[in-house]
Scaffold this motif. Structure first.
Motif, PDB file in Angstrom:
ATOM      1  N   ILE A  68       1.819 -34.123 -15.230  1.00 15.65           N
ATOM      2  CA  ILE A  68       2.015 -34.506 -13.888  1.00 15.65           C
ATOM      3  C   ILE A  68       2.317 -33.070 -13.248  1.00 15.65           C
ATOM      4  O   ILE A  68       2.909 -32.057 -13.651  1.00 15.65           O
ATOM      5  CB  ILE A  68       3.153 -35.209 -13.684  1.00 15.65           C
ATOM      6  CG1 ILE A  68       2.826 -36.820 -14.183  1.00 15.65           C
ATOM      7  CG2 ILE A  68       3.429 -35.372 -12.301  1.00 15.65           C
ATOM      8  CD1 ILE A  68       3.764 -37.844 -14.139  1.00 15.65           C
ATOM      9  N   LYS A  69       1.528 -32.794 -12.255  1.00 17.19           N
ATOM     10  CA  LYS A  69       1.772 -31.450 -11.557  1.00 17.19           C
ATOM     11  C   LYS A  69       2.647 -31.599 -10.280  1.00 17.19           C
ATOM     12  O   LYS A  69       2.189 -32.812  -9.453  1.00 17.19           O
ATOM     13  CB  LYS A  69       0.424 -30.649 -11.296  1.00 17.19           C
ATOM     14  CG  LYS A  69      -0.609 -31.417 -10.388  1.00 17.19           C
ATOM     15  CD  LYS A  69      -1.966 -30.607 -10.300  1.00 17.19           C
ATOM     16  CE  LYS A  69      -2.987 -31.373  -9.688  1.00 17.19           C
ATOM     17  NZ  LYS A  69      -4.048 -30.625  -9.573  1.00 17.19           N
ATOM     18  N   GLU A  70       2.897 -30.641  -9.808  1.00 14.70           N
ATOM     19  CA  GLU A  70       3.816 -30.438  -8.599  1.00 14.70           C
ATOM     20  C   GLU A  70       2.982 -29.795  -7.181  1.00 14.70           C
ATOM     21  O   GLU A  70       2.640 -28.676  -7.532  1.00 14.70           O
ATOM     22  CB  GLU A  70       5.253 -30.207  -8.545  1.00 14.70           C
ATOM     23  CG  GLU A  70       6.006 -30.185  -7.214  1.00 14.70           C
ATOM     24  CD  GLU A  70       7.340 -29.712  -7.557  1.00 14.70           C
ATOM     25  OE1 GLU A  70       8.429 -30.469  -7.914  1.00 14.70           O
ATOM     26  OE2 GLU A  70       7.707 -28.495  -7.447  1.00 14.70           O
ATOM     27  N   GLU A  71       2.566 -30.298  -6.116  1.00 16.12           N
ATOM     28  CA  GLU A  71       1.993 -29.623  -5.097  1.00 16.12           C
ATOM     29  C   GLU A  71       2.677 -28.939  -4.020  1.00 16.12           C
ATOM     30  O   GLU A  71       3.353 -29.736  -3.440  1.00 16.12           O
ATOM     31  CB  GLU A  71       0.834 -30.768  -4.503  1.00 16.12           C
ATOM     32  CG  GLU A  71       0.107 -31.435  -5.316  1.00 16.12           C
ATOM     33  CD  GLU A  71      -1.089 -30.665  -6.092  1.00 16.12           C
ATOM     34  OE1 GLU A  71      -1.456 -29.497  -5.650  1.00 16.12           O
ATOM     35  OE2 GLU A  71      -2.119 -31.091  -6.437  1.00 16.12           O
ATOM     36  N   PRO A  72       2.631 -27.796  -4.039  1.00 12.58           N
ATOM     37  CA  PRO A  72       3.606 -27.132  -2.919  1.00 12.58           C
ATOM     38  C   PRO A  72       2.887 -27.371  -1.689  1.00 12.58           C
ATOM     39  O   PRO A  72       1.693 -27.205  -1.721  1.00 12.58           O
ATOM     40  CB  PRO A  72       3.613 -25.438  -3.516  1.00 12.58           C
ATOM     41  CG  PRO A  72       2.378 -25.379  -4.211  1.00 12.58           C
ATOM     42  CD  PRO A  72       1.964 -26.757  -4.959  1.00 12.58           C
ATOM     43  N   PRO A  73       3.438 -27.186  -0.552  1.00 17.10           N
ATOM     44  CA  PRO A  73       5.136 -26.890  -0.416  1.00 17.10           C
ATOM     45  C   PRO A  73       5.731 -28.234  -0.418  1.00 17.10           C
ATOM     46  O   PRO A  73       6.727 -28.557  -0.294  1.00 17.10           O
ATOM     47  CB  PRO A  73       5.094 -26.162   1.021  1.00 17.10           C
ATOM     48  CG  PRO A  73       4.098 -26.664   1.673  1.00 17.10           C
ATOM     49  CD  PRO A  73       2.811 -27.041   0.719  1.00 17.10           C
ATOM     50  N   SER A  74       4.900 -29.383  -0.261  1.00 21.04           N
ATOM     51  CA  SER A  74       5.489 -30.728  -0.110  1.00 21.04           C
ATOM     52  C   SER A  74       6.179 -31.147  -1.261  1.00 21.04           C
ATOM     53  O   SER A  74       6.982 -32.204  -1.192  1.00 21.04           O
ATOM     54  CB  SER A  74       4.231 -31.544   0.304  1.00 21.04           C
ATOM     55  OG  SER A  74       3.424 -32.189  -0.721  1.00 21.04           O
ATOM     56  N   LYS A  75       5.714 -30.695  -2.532  1.00 18.44           N
ATOM     57  CA  LYS A  75       6.344 -31.164  -3.807  1.00 18.44           C
ATOM     58  C   LYS A  75       5.796 -32.641  -4.228  1.00 18.44           C
ATOM     59  O   LYS A  75       6.271 -33.377  -5.061  1.00 18.44           O
ATOM     60  CB  LYS A  75       7.989 -30.963  -3.956  1.00 18.44           C
ATOM     61  CG  LYS A  75       8.386 -29.744  -3.850  1.00 18.44           C
ATOM     62  CD  LYS A  75       9.886 -29.724  -4.133  1.00 18.44           C
ATOM     63  CE  LYS A  75      10.507 -28.130  -3.986  1.00 18.44           C
ATOM     64  NZ  LYS A  75      11.868 -28.151  -4.354  1.00 18.44           N
ATOM     65  N   ALA A  76       4.746 -32.834  -3.716  1.00 17.47           N
ATOM     66  CA  ALA A  76       4.026 -34.140  -3.940  1.00 17.47           C
ATOM     67  C   ALA A  76       3.412 -33.979  -5.490  1.00 17.47           C
ATOM     68  O   ALA A  76       3.242 -32.990  -5.796  1.00 17.47           O
ATOM     69  CB  ALA A  76       2.906 -34.553  -3.084  1.00 17.47           C
TER      70      ALA A  76
END
Length: 310
Positions: A68-76
């Motif tokens: 599972i990855k975190e999408e910057p900048p929203s941290k979704a």
């Protein structure tokens, strides 16, 4: 002594209430926390996994999810798109490195702690790290405990200070717990007698018929664990627990006792306030800041918060 509070078994709890698809969808709506860590792991078993493994083990345990990855900048959060082959390979590599004492001090995981899940062709590796017992801590990576020990705080892994590592080693000696250590050279001059007298009065009010009320001060301290005789060595004296509970602040902060001791209570206002705190209790020289006196001052503050629902 018993281990501290344990983290909820997040993966087990979610499996008992949802199917696999719901489980993963729920995770994608979560955020990293004291008990939960996500890693994309697109390039294989992440190096940072070991810091999180050490941190969870040395704190309250937690769940690491690879894939599972975190999408910057929203941290979704989104699925990283790992294949079954990649995840199987990482699982094998995980257990191979856990068996290498040059990599990590102790393997806490069994097969039941590691599982592979999939959704729509995306695969994830669930690693449920249990909290290490006191006798196992510190759990560290590499060969040097002071360089390789971590703890969890919020959603981050933090490197332990040398003092924190030494404290874990002291706490791990269950046959000689740190708070029962006899402090050589400390006498009744290091004890705040008014604190002990106040304790006696509160004890008498809470249990008027208790047989310990007839004991003199030294006998009472023995009963409470504040004074001890080591039958093996013949040493006797006040224990660390006794000094912390009833000692004078200068004696407690003596280099032979706990030089970094500093109890500190702060009442912090809401997030919209610019103030760091509105009320504070700390050793300001106006009172003997042992644990008993600190408790007497802080407890009414906590009770007031509970009464007002703050």
């Amino acid at each position: 002594m018993t281990p501290g509070p344990q983290a909820p078994n997040i993966s087990k709890a979610m499996h008992t209430t949802t199917n696999t698809q719901e489980l993963i969808n729920n995770l994608l709506n979560e955020r990293e926390s004291e008990y939960l860590e996500f890693k994309a792991a697109k390039g294989g078993l992440p190096k940072s996994l070991w810091e999180t493994y050490s941190a969870f083990a040395n704190t309250h345990g937690g769940l690491i999810v690879l894939g599972i990855k975190e999408e910057p900048p929203s941290k979704a959060l989104s699925l990283a798109g790992l294949t079954e082959e990649q995840v199987e390979r990482m699982k094998d590599e995980l257990f191979r490195q856990l068996s290498n004492r040059q990599k990590v001090s102790t393997c806490l995981l069994t097969d039941k702690d590691v599982s592979i899940e999939s959704i729509e062709g995306n695969y994830l590796l669930f690693i449920q790290v249990p909290p290490a017992s006191r006798s196992q801590r510190p759990i560290y990576i590499g060969r040097d405990p002071e360089q390789g020990s971590y703890r969890r705080n919020g959603e981050g892994d933090y490197h332990c200070t040398p003092a924190e590592v030494r404290r874990m080693y002291a706490d791990s000696d269950l046959a000689h717990p740190a708070d029962s250590r006899i402090l050589k050279g400390f006498t009744w001059d290091d004890i705040d007698l008014p604190s002990l007298a106040q304790y006696r009065r509160l004890f008498s009010l809470s249990d008027p018929s208790h047989i310990w009320h007839s004991e003199d001060d030294q006998s009472l301290m023995k009963k409470l664990g504040g004074y001890r005789v080591d039958r093996e060595s013949g040493d006797e004296g006040f224990t660390l627990a006794g000094l912390l509970m009833f000692g004078k602040i200068d004696s407690i902060q003596d280099p032979q006792c706990t030089p970094h001791y500093f109890p500190d209570y702060r009442s912090i206002p809401g997030e919209d306030s610019d103030q760091r705190w509105v009320d504070r209790i700390y050793p300001d020289g106006k009172w003997e800041a042992n644990l008993f006196q600190f408790y007497r001052r802080v407890l009414p503050k906590l009770q007031e918060v509970l009464r007002t629902g703050g």
